[in-house]
Design an enzyme around this catalytic site. Structure first.
Site, PDB file in Angstrom:
ATOM      1  CD  GLU A 212      -2.992  -1.003   2.182  1.00 43.43           C
ATOM      2  OE1 GLU A 212      -2.745  -0.302   3.132  1.00 43.43           O
ATOM      3  OE2 GLU A 212      -4.048  -1.882   2.129  1.00 43.43           O
ATOM      4  CD  GLU A 333      -4.051  -6.085   1.906  1.00 43.62           C
ATOM      5  OE1 GLU A 333      -5.132  -5.447   2.686  1.00 43.62           O
ATOM      6  OE2 GLU A 333      -2.829  -5.861   2.148  1.00 43.62           O
TER       7      GLU A 333
END
Length: 428
Positions: A212, A333
């Protein structure tokens, strides 16, 4: 045993003979259980293995290396892979980093703990034994397990850092050099159990540069873009066999057209320094990555609204893969929180099914939607690692069935609807 001249070789001591037999048996054990495994490659917007399409029904168990360090917790690694294999799951995403935290792999800049490296070796061997591939992430944008914050802190404490800002991880040339030391150490690591360097091991599905990544100090996205380009080229200079992704959440940035920016869950996400299409177009990046967390993005939304948004979010990124990027897209995810108001387990089933259906429909049409990864799956006894997204197989049979059904229909596509016992691993 005789030599050619008829003389007897010296008789080996009993201890030497036993040691030789043990080493030989250990090698036979590994090779006898090791499934044949080829590297995953890319052909346009599709993954390929041995000239056949490859689709991912995956999951996250970020904790594998950490749990493999200590003898008391190591069995959880094997249990996780055994459980996943029975459900037909194909790729596990896990951390291949731990910077300065408990059981740290990198204990300080450029210094590594061999004990922890051996734990990662073990994870790779166990994955291979169970026919599972690994998507290994190389650093965290967040502070968990050290991340970019730890690199910046180390550099500052040693008097070599330009700034104490977390984002100096991306622009400080000294920190960049140290991150390259880490990359080279990982990629060229020789597994002490197999003798295979990581860069030569097909058990590794792909590398992920960062979990991320965001560079909020530069909303233009230029700083992060430059970092990705440099690190991606460096990885490829050492490892030309594995695929590489960035680890993005999928937010569109300032170079995106207005219709794409409107897909972000809010205007703030336009300004965090990441830029999905621009970042993912980098030639050394083989596939795009996206995350799905409607609970964190749409705080007041009801389930139906979240499902509608996620359908549009996924479709938008799959279209990017098909039309703009010409690369596969993995949703690395996704999760639905059990802390939602009026949460019911049927909500999570509906959420999972929506994601699985979108992936399947794209795959059925030979599109760029190549797979999705549940966040997260654990085995019993890991309460301290669980969060409001975690699931433990066996606790909710309906969820288990849903996951297994997705595995089976993706296998059917991979094997052109020939679900022989061998191709479906006896699962379907």
């Amino acid at each position: 045993m005789k030599a050619e001249n008829g003389a007897l070789y010296p008789v080996l001591g009993l201890a030497s003979i036993i040691a030789f037999i043990c080493i030989s048996l250990r090698g036979l054990e590994f090779h006898s259980v090791e499934p044949k495994m080829s590297f995953v490659k890319r052909n346009g917007a599709n993954f390929m293995v041995d000239e056949r399409a490859f689709y991912v029904n995956g999951w996250n168990s970020y904790w594998l290396m950490d749990q493999a360090v200590e003898e008391f917790s190591r069995p959880r690694v094997r249990k996780m892979f055994q459980t996943a294999a029975k459900m037909g799951l194909t790729v596990c995403r896990a951390w291949a980093f731990n910077d300065g935290a408990h059981n740290a792999l990198q204990v300080s800049l450029g210094r590594f703990d061999e004990r922890v490296f051996k734990a990662l070796d073990y994870v790779i061997v166990e994955a291979r034994k169970h026919g599972i591939r690994l998507l290994l992430s190389l650093v965290n944008n967040l502070e968990h397990y050290g991340g970019k914050t730890q690199y910046v802190r180390w550099a500052w404490e040693e008097g070599i850092g330009l700034s104490f800002s977390n984002d100096s991880f991306f622009f400080d040339p000294t920190i960049r050099r140290y991150f390259k030391v880490y990359l080279k150490t990982i990629l060229a690591r020789k597994n002490h159990l197999t003798g295979i360097e990581y860069r030569d091991d097909p058990t590794i599905f792909a590398w992920e540069l960062m979990n991320e990544p965001q560079c909020i100090s530069d909303a233009s996205g230029d700083t992060l873009q430059d970092w990705i380009e440099e690190m991606a080229e460096y990885v490829k200079s050492i490892d030309k066999k594995h695929l590489l992704t960035i680890g993005l959440e999928g937010f569109y940035g300032p170079t995106s057209p207005p219709e794409k920016l409107s897909m972000n869950p809010g205007e703030w996400y336009n300004t965090i320094g990441s830029d999905f299409i621009r970042n993912s177009k980098i030639s050394a990046i083989d596939f795009a990555s996206v995350h799905i967390y409607p609970d964190q993005w749409l705080l007041e939304a009801e389930l139906d609204e979240k499902l509608e948004y996620i359908s549009k979010w996924m479709t938008s990124h799959i279209e990017d893969g098909d039309r703009e990027l010409k690369k596969p897209v993995l949703f690395t995810e996704f999760g639905l929180s059990n802390k939602n108001k009026n949460f019911d387990h049927s909500h999570r089933e509906a959420f999972y099914k929506s994601i699985f259906d979108t992936i399947y429909e794209s795959a059925r049409k030979n599109g760029a939607g190549a797979g999705a990864f549940i966040w997260q799956i654990l085995v019993p006894g890991m309460e301290e690692y669980n969060d409001d997204f975690g699931i433990i197989p066996g606790e909710r049979p309906s969820i288990d069935r849903l996951i297994k059904e997705q595995s089976c229909r993706l296998m059917a596509l991979q094997h052109q609807h020939d679900l022989s016992r061998r191709s479906s691993k006896g699962i379907c």
